[in-house]
Design a protein around this motif. Structure first.
Motif, mmCIF file in Angstrom:
data_model
loop_
_atom_site.group_PDB
_atom_site.id
_atom_site.type_symbol
_atom_site.label_atom_id
_atom_site.label_comp_id
_atom_site.label_asym_id
_atom_site.label_seq_id
_atom_site.Cartn_x
_atom_site.Cartn_y
_atom_site.Cartn_z
ATOM 1 N N GLY A 78 133.147 46.534 53.468
ATOM 2 C CA GLY A 78 134.441 46.903 54.049
ATOM 3 C C GLY A 78 134.304 47.930 55.166
ATOM 4 O O GLY A 78 135.032 47.879 56.159
ATOM 5 N N VAL A 79 133.361 48.862 55.009
ATOM 6 C CA VAL A 79 133.132 49.860 56.067
ATOM 7 C C VAL A 79 132.600 49.168 57.330
ATOM 8 O O VAL A 79 133.046 49.461 58.456
ATOM 9 N N SER A 82 135.467 47.444 58.997
ATOM 10 C CA SER A 82 136.353 48.415 59.658
ATOM 11 C C SER A 82 135.744 48.905 60.973
ATOM 12 O O SER A 82 136.450 49.015 61.995
ATOM 13 N N LEU A 85 135.963 46.153 63.557
ATOM 14 C CA LEU A 85 137.338 46.037 64.062
ATOM 15 C C LEU A 85 137.678 47.197 65.001
ATOM 16 O O LEU A 85 138.410 47.018 65.981
ATOM 17 N N ALA A 86 137.124 48.397 64.721
ATOM 18 C CA ALA A 86 137.364 49.551 65.606
ATOM 19 C C ALA A 86 136.770 49.285 66.989
ATOM 20 O O ALA A 86 137.389 49.579 68.024
#
Lengths: 141, 69
Positions: A78-79, A82, A85-86
């Motif tokens: 998940g990190v 994320s 996506l950033a």
């Protein structure tokens, strides 16, 4: 065989690194590398893919099962999602605003690839990533 | 990229880059966390994923080495 491939990739990266991005030779070189990567993926991968495409698409969505089986690994994934996506989100925002105060990712890479050495090193990294995607993580015959 | 003092946009790129490096180091130190290679490995899990990743790789190469103004 591996050494010959590495030498050829190194020579190609140095040659491509010396070309201007607007030249026909630079375009043909990049298109040839893309064609070789796709051909290598097909030749090396026939019958050696780990799972069918449908099972691969369905895989990530059973989040509850992933959390139950491997909580730490799922949160770690998940990190990564994320952070990816950033990068995509901030690049899209910078591209949409077209401001000197908001550099895009390709603008940053443009500084890296401005010199012969920088462009050649970036081409070499790009080739290594392509080889990994095309040839890596196959099932044994 | 903006000249002179660091712009807000460039600063955020530094923060994202530092977070990527920090998380890459953390995941390399812990065998229970997926490392940076887990991303291409996941895409290479099926023909569809591999083709999508190769298309993205090819597009990125074309943009970086042939198109960028």
């Amino acid at each position: 065989m591996v050494l010959v491939g590495l030498a050829a990739a190194g020579a190609f990266a140095w040659w491509e690194g010396g070309l201007d991005q607007s030249t026909t030779a630079a375009h043909i070189g990049v298109l040839a590398a893309i064609g070789v990567a796709f051909a290598a993926a097909v030749v090396a991968g026939r019958g050696r893919q780990r799972q069918p495409s449908l099972a691969w698409v369905r895989g990530p969505w059973s989040l509850r099962r992933h959390l139950a089986e491997d909580r730490t690994g799922t949160l770690g994934a998940g990190v990564w999602v994320s952070l990816t996506l950033a990068v995509i989100g901030w690049d899209l925002n910078s591209f949409a605003h077209q401001s000197r105060a908001l550099p895009t990712l390709s603008g940053i890479f443009g500084h890296l690839t401005a010199s012969h050495g920088g462009r050649a090193a970036t081409v070499a990294l790009w080739l290594a990533l392509g080889a990994l995607i095309a040839l890596g993580w196959r099932r044994a015959r | 990229m903006a000249e002179g003092p660091l712009s807000a946009g460039a600063a955020l790129w530094w923060i994202i880059g530092a977070a990527l490096v920090a998380w890459g180091v953390c995941s390399a130190c812990s065998p229970r966390l997926p490392g940076v290679l887990a991303i291409p490995r996941w895409f290479a899990g099926s023909w569809l994923g591999r083709v999508l990743a190769l298309c993205a790789w090819g597009g990125a190469g074309w943009h970086l080495f042939c198109q960028r103004p």
